[in-house]
Scaffold this motif. Sequence first.
Motif, PDB file in Angstrom:
ATOM      1  N   LEU A 151       0.851  -1.189   0.000  1.00  0.00           N
ATOM      2  CA  LEU A 151       0.000   0.000   0.000  1.00  0.00           C
ATOM      3  C   LEU A 151       0.890   1.243   0.000  1.00  0.00           C
ATOM      4  CD1 LEU A 151      -2.986   0.537   0.119  1.00  0.00           C
ATOM      5  CD2 LEU A 151      -2.865   0.538   2.588  1.00  0.00           C
ATOM      6  N   TYR A 152       0.357   2.347  -0.491  1.00  0.00           N
ATOM      7  CA  TYR A 152       1.101   3.609  -0.585  1.00  0.00           C
ATOM      8  C   TYR A 152       2.331   3.461  -1.458  1.00  0.00           C
ATOM      9  CZ  TYR A 152      -1.909   4.188   3.427  1.00  0.00           C
ATOM     10  OH  TYR A 152      -2.995   4.177   4.250  1.00  0.00           O
ATOM     11  N   THR A 153       2.189   2.711  -2.565  1.00  0.00           N
ATOM     12  CA  THR A 153       3.279   2.600  -3.534  1.00  0.00           C
ATOM     13  C   THR A 153       2.715   2.909  -4.919  1.00  0.00           C
ATOM     14  OG1 THR A 153       2.817   0.287  -4.019  1.00  0.00           O
ATOM     15  CG2 THR A 153       4.398   0.720  -2.258  1.00  0.00           C
ATOM     16  N   GLN A 154       3.639   3.106  -5.858  1.00  0.00           N
ATOM     17  CA  GLN A 154       3.242   3.371  -7.233  1.00  0.00           C
ATOM     18  C   GLN A 154       2.497   2.168  -7.813  1.00  0.00           C
ATOM     19  OE1 GLN A 154       6.156   5.764  -9.241  1.00  0.00           O
ATOM     20  NE2 GLN A 154       5.843   4.599 -11.106  1.00  0.00           N
ATOM     21  N   GLY A 155       2.951   0.961  -7.430  1.00  0.00           N
ATOM     22  CA  GLY A 155       2.296  -0.254  -7.913  1.00  0.00           C
ATOM     23  C   GLY A 155       0.833  -0.305  -7.495  1.00  0.00           C
ATOM     24  N   ALA A 156       0.559   0.073  -6.254  1.00  0.00           N
ATOM     25  CA  ALA A 156      -0.819   0.074  -5.763  1.00  0.00           C
ATOM     26  C   ALA A 156      -1.682   1.015  -6.603  1.00  0.00           C
ATOM     27  CB  ALA A 156      -0.855   0.503  -4.293  1.00  0.00           C
ATOM     28  N   VAL A 157      -1.124   2.187  -6.918  1.00  0.00           N
ATOM     29  CA  VAL A 157      -1.871   3.168  -7.717  1.00  0.00           C
ATOM     30  C   VAL A 157      -2.164   2.604  -9.108  1.00  0.00           C
ATOM     31  CG1 VAL A 157      -1.762   5.457  -8.771  1.00  0.00           C
ATOM     32  CG2 VAL A 157      -0.905   5.108  -6.450  1.00  0.00           C
ATOM     33  N   VAL A 158      -1.148   1.990  -9.729  1.00  0.00           N
ATOM     34  CA  VAL A 158      -1.323   1.462 -11.090  1.00  0.00           C
ATOM     35  C   VAL A 158      -2.387   0.363 -11.106  1.00  0.00           C
ATOM     36  CG1 VAL A 158      -0.202   0.178 -12.947  1.00  0.00           C
ATOM     37  CG2 VAL A 158       0.984   2.092 -11.868  1.00  0.00           C
ATOM     38  N   VAL A 159      -2.301  -0.582 -10.151  1.00  0.00           N
ATOM     39  CA  VAL A 159      -3.247  -1.699 -10.138  1.00  0.00           C
ATOM     40  C   VAL A 159      -4.669  -1.194  -9.894  1.00  0.00           C
ATOM     41  CG1 VAL A 159      -3.935  -3.763  -8.861  1.00  0.00           C
ATOM     42  CG2 VAL A 159      -1.542  -3.418  -9.457  1.00  0.00           C
ATOM     43  N   ALA A 160      -4.835  -0.334  -8.915  1.00  0.00           N
ATOM     44  CA  ALA A 160      -6.186   0.130  -8.583  1.00  0.00           C
ATOM     45  C   ALA A 160      -6.768   0.991  -9.697  1.00  0.00           C
ATOM     46  CB  ALA A 160      -6.170   0.897  -7.267  1.00  0.00           C
ATOM     47  N   MET A 161      -5.931   1.834 -10.327  1.00  0.00           N
ATOM     48  CA  MET A 161      -6.440   2.665 -11.424  1.00  0.00           C
ATOM     49  C   MET A 161      -6.802   1.811 -12.631  1.00  0.00           C
ATOM     50  SD  MET A 161      -4.201   6.152 -11.199  1.00  0.00           S
ATOM     51  CE  MET A 161      -4.499   6.670 -12.857  1.00  0.00           C
ATOM     52  N   THR A 162      -6.007   0.768 -12.889  1.00  0.00           N
ATOM     53  CA  THR A 162      -6.343  -0.142 -13.983  1.00  0.00           C
ATOM     54  C   THR A 162      -7.698  -0.792 -13.723  1.00  0.00           C
ATOM     55  OG1 THR A 162      -3.999  -0.600 -14.282  1.00  0.00           O
ATOM     56  CG2 THR A 162      -5.533  -2.137 -15.303  1.00  0.00           C
ATOM     57  N   HIS A 163      -7.911  -1.178 -12.474  1.00  0.00           N
ATOM     58  CA  HIS A 163      -9.173  -1.799 -12.098  1.00  0.00           C
ATOM     59  C   HIS A 163     -10.349  -0.863 -12.356  1.00  0.00           C
ATOM     60  CE1 HIS A 163     -12.139  -3.282  -9.023  1.00  0.00           C
ATOM     61  NE2 HIS A 163     -11.911  -4.356  -9.727  1.00  0.00           N
ATOM     62  N   VAL A 164     -10.162   0.416 -12.014  1.00  0.00           N
ATOM     63  CA  VAL A 164     -11.255   1.377 -12.156  1.00  0.00           C
ATOM     64  C   VAL A 164     -11.489   1.743 -13.622  1.00  0.00           C
ATOM     65  CG1 VAL A 164     -11.994   3.720 -11.590  1.00  0.00           C
ATOM     66  CG2 VAL A 164     -10.906   2.321  -9.837  1.00  0.00           C
ATOM     67  N   LEU A 165     -10.400   1.862 -14.410  1.00  0.00           N
ATOM     68  CA  LEU A 165     -10.536   2.426 -15.759  1.00  0.00           C
ATOM     69  C   LEU A 165     -10.707   1.379 -16.867  1.00  0.00           C
ATOM     70  CD1 LEU A 165      -7.980   5.366 -15.553  1.00  0.00           C
ATOM     71  CD2 LEU A 165     -10.456   5.449 -15.380  1.00  0.00           C
ATOM     72  N   MET A 166     -10.445   0.098 -16.550  1.00  0.00           N
ATOM     73  CA  MET A 166     -10.506  -0.924 -17.591  1.00  0.00           C
ATOM     74  C   MET A 166     -11.833  -0.977 -18.359  1.00  0.00           C
ATOM     75  SD  MET A 166      -9.889  -4.931 -17.329  1.00  0.00           S
ATOM     76  CE  MET A 166     -11.620  -5.248 -17.479  1.00  0.00           C
ATOM     77  N   PRO A 167     -12.998  -0.829 -17.693  1.00  0.00           N
ATOM     78  CA  PRO A 167     -14.254  -0.868 -18.461  1.00  0.00           C
ATOM     79  C   PRO A 167     -14.303   0.165 -19.589  1.00  0.00           C
ATOM     80  CG  PRO A 167     -14.708  -0.987 -16.116  1.00  0.00           C
ATOM     81  CD  PRO A 167     -13.248  -0.716 -16.248  1.00  0.00           C
ATOM     82  N   PHE A 168     -13.635   1.311 -19.399  1.00  0.00           N
ATOM     83  CA  PHE A 168     -13.616   2.329 -20.458  1.00  0.00           C
ATOM     84  C   PHE A 168     -12.867   1.829 -21.685  1.00  0.00           C
ATOM     85  CE2 PHE A 168     -14.145   4.961 -16.659  1.00  0.00           C
ATOM     86  CZ  PHE A 168     -15.205   5.755 -17.057  1.00  0.00           C
ATOM     87  N   MET A 169     -12.020   0.826 -21.501  1.00  0.00           N
ATOM     88  CA  MET A 169     -11.293   0.240 -22.618  1.00  0.00           C
ATOM     89  C   MET A 169     -12.122  -0.864 -23.276  1.00  0.00           C
ATOM     90  SD  MET A 169      -8.165   0.511 -23.960  1.00  0.00           S
ATOM     91  CE  MET A 169      -6.768   0.741 -22.869  1.00  0.00           C
ATOM     92  N   VAL A 170     -12.839  -1.638 -22.456  1.00  0.00           N
ATOM     93  CA  VAL A 170     -13.619  -2.763 -22.992  1.00  0.00           C
ATOM     94  C   VAL A 170     -14.682  -2.260 -23.963  1.00  0.00           C
ATOM     95  CG1 VAL A 170     -15.181  -4.649 -22.418  1.00  0.00           C
ATOM     96  CG2 VAL A 170     -13.224  -4.189 -20.946  1.00  0.00           C
ATOM     97  N   LEU A 171     -15.411  -1.199 -23.575  1.00  0.00           N
ATOM     98  CA  LEU A 171     -16.581  -0.790 -24.356  1.00  0.00           C
ATOM     99  C   LEU A 171     -16.256  -0.364 -25.785  1.00  0.00           C
ATOM    100  CD1 LEU A 171     -18.550   0.939 -21.480  1.00  0.00           C
ATOM    101  CD2 LEU A 171     -19.006  -1.270 -22.529  1.00  0.00           C
ATOM    102  N   PRO A 172     -15.282   0.550 -26.011  1.00  0.00           N
ATOM    103  CA  PRO A 172     -14.992   0.903 -27.417  1.00  0.00           C
ATOM    104  C   PRO A 172     -14.430  -0.262 -28.231  1.00  0.00           C
ATOM    105  CG  PRO A 172     -13.669   2.231 -25.888  1.00  0.00           C
ATOM    106  CD  PRO A 172     -14.554   1.376 -25.060  1.00  0.00           C
ATOM    107  N   ILE A 173     -13.619  -1.135 -27.608  1.00  0.00           N
ATOM    108  CA  ILE A 173     -13.085  -2.278 -28.354  1.00  0.00           C
ATOM    109  C   ILE A 173     -14.233  -3.233 -28.712  1.00  0.00           C
ATOM    110  CG2 ILE A 173     -11.522  -4.268 -28.280  1.00  0.00           C
ATOM    111  CD1 ILE A 173      -9.701  -2.680 -26.483  1.00  0.00           C
ATOM    112  N   TYR A 174     -15.119  -3.446 -27.739  1.00  0.00           N
ATOM    113  CA  TYR A 174     -16.287  -4.291 -27.998  1.00  0.00           C
ATOM    114  C   TYR A 174     -17.094  -3.717 -29.164  1.00  0.00           C
ATOM    115  CZ  TYR A 174     -20.983  -6.166 -27.310  1.00  0.00           C
ATOM    116  OH  TYR A 174     -22.200  -6.728 -27.504  1.00  0.00           O
ATOM    117  N   GLY A 175     -17.300  -2.396 -29.156  1.00  0.00           N
ATOM    118  CA  GLY A 175     -18.055  -1.747 -30.230  1.00  0.00           C
ATOM    119  C   GLY A 175     -17.415  -1.980 -31.583  1.00  0.00           C
ATOM    120  N   ALA A 176     -16.075  -1.904 -31.654  1.00  0.00           N
ATOM    121  CA  ALA A 176     -15.379  -2.089 -32.932  1.00  0.00           C
ATOM    122  C   ALA A 176     -15.429  -3.549 -33.373  1.00  0.00           C
ATOM    123  CB  ALA A 176     -13.932  -1.616 -32.800  1.00  0.00           C
TER     124      ALA A 176
END
Lengths: 289, 271
Positions: A151-176
Amino acid sequence: MSPARLFQPDGRALSRAGAFLLMAPFFLLIGFAFLYPLFSLLSISVTEPQVGLQNYERILDNPVYGKVLLRTLWIALMVAVLSLFLAFPVAMAMVSSGGAMAVFITACVLLPFWSSVLVRTAAWAVLLQRNGIINDALQAIGLIEAPMRLLYTQGAVVVAMTHVLMPFMVLPIYGALRNIPADYGRAAAICGAGPLRRFREVTLPLAMPGVLGGFILVFLTALGYFITPALLGSPQEMMIATLISQQLREFLDWPFAAALVGVLTLFVTAITLLFSRVFRFDRMLGGQL
Amino acid sequence: MTRRPDPGRLLLMAYVYLVLIFVLAPIVVILPMAFSVPDYLTFPPEGFTLDWFGAFFGNARWMKASVFSLKIAVLTALVTVVVGTMATYALMRGAGWLGSLFQGLLITPIVVPHIALAVALYLFFQRTGLSGTVAGYVMAHAIIAMPFVVFTVAAALSSVDATLEDAAMSCGASRFDAFRLVTLPLILPNVLSGALFAFILSFDEPVISFFLAGIRDKTLPRMMFDNIEQNLTPVIPAIAVLLTGVSIFVLVSAAILRRMAQSRKMPAQDG
């Protein structure tokens, strides 16, 4: 911009005055609570304490701030790349599986999407804490002997942000991917292309607009992200949004915070304009269910 | 598609399951902690208690923040839907260059990072006395939610047969009556699902809430942020359980509304 395709005017046309009156509340709202505040904030960055670019020069002169900018770019890039590798196969599975399976995957991707960012950030704090599940599991399988600082590391930020933002990637790729006719793959197969070659020469090029749109959307959102870095990141390794908050709330340095907002906003706007053709906002927002 | 076991397909599905575990695990892990006895967060949960729900519902500050957030979210949904539907209707009935201006402005708040909007409003609202007020929050949240509502309503308007409205006007109805009596009932499911999205976006919105919070009036997300930053008690999982319930309710309602919209559209398309 591209959503014009969705907005095909129809029916008996309104008079110009009527259209203006109907749009007036929107223009008032966005002018009063968006354009004017943003404009006055940016004007502070070049007029206070005196007129000039000294606030921007300070960002460039002090290596600490340069490091924050580079780190922000780096983290956003990692989040976007990770999201792409997680999202692309999921989008493929959504398109290729039928019925209940497709609904199940879609629900799994979308349910977190509509659950609170704060709840998900808290969940990662629990998972990553010193006596949390991940540390316990790593110790149990003998990979580490003592709990690691996760916790309180750069890795924690990257993993948690990926978790939050991944759906924004799925939807446009799914659409294409959904718009690629199945015949194309079959035709390539008849011509003797194996699955890998079909993927590389048929699926991937046709999915590219969705990939690019999703990638840029996640990258830009990650650049300005505040909540996750503020709660899970280390104060020694700030991102630009946490730096802005610190300058504002701890040092009350309005002009400098305004300059940082200026840098972020100009950069994001420039990239968006550069790639405006790949942004199908209607697909990203309208197709969420 | 053939159903023979295809190694590539199996590999893909195995990978997808791993990704889905990554997506769901944090939520699956945090929800049961709402019922755990100790006052810190452990997994697996120890014992069973409903005290943390009691700690949430019995605490005046949590309740005040929830009511404040609810008030803001309801007003945001209302303002966004009324302002958004008016503008979208004008857009869809040929607004010329005004329509292009509208679309450009609509998209800017998606492009500009929330932190920039939050800081700009923090400065502006302090000067104008709107900081920490319901009106201030509603304006900020309406700007964020507007694109969602406009896209939903525009999709509905483009699939409704505009000649129905023309017919009503040819029979002597005013444009307002034609809209109110013919078009609005047809697009109502989408308008309502747009309102639900605006509600959720506002109720959950953390960044603007963080910067605009006054000393007295805090929104629920701001209270949650403070709790997570300071001591992270099981009140957060308890709220997570409640919020997940609300999200599922909203998603299911929106899906039902869409289904209703589709079944209404069918006869118009056939005839």
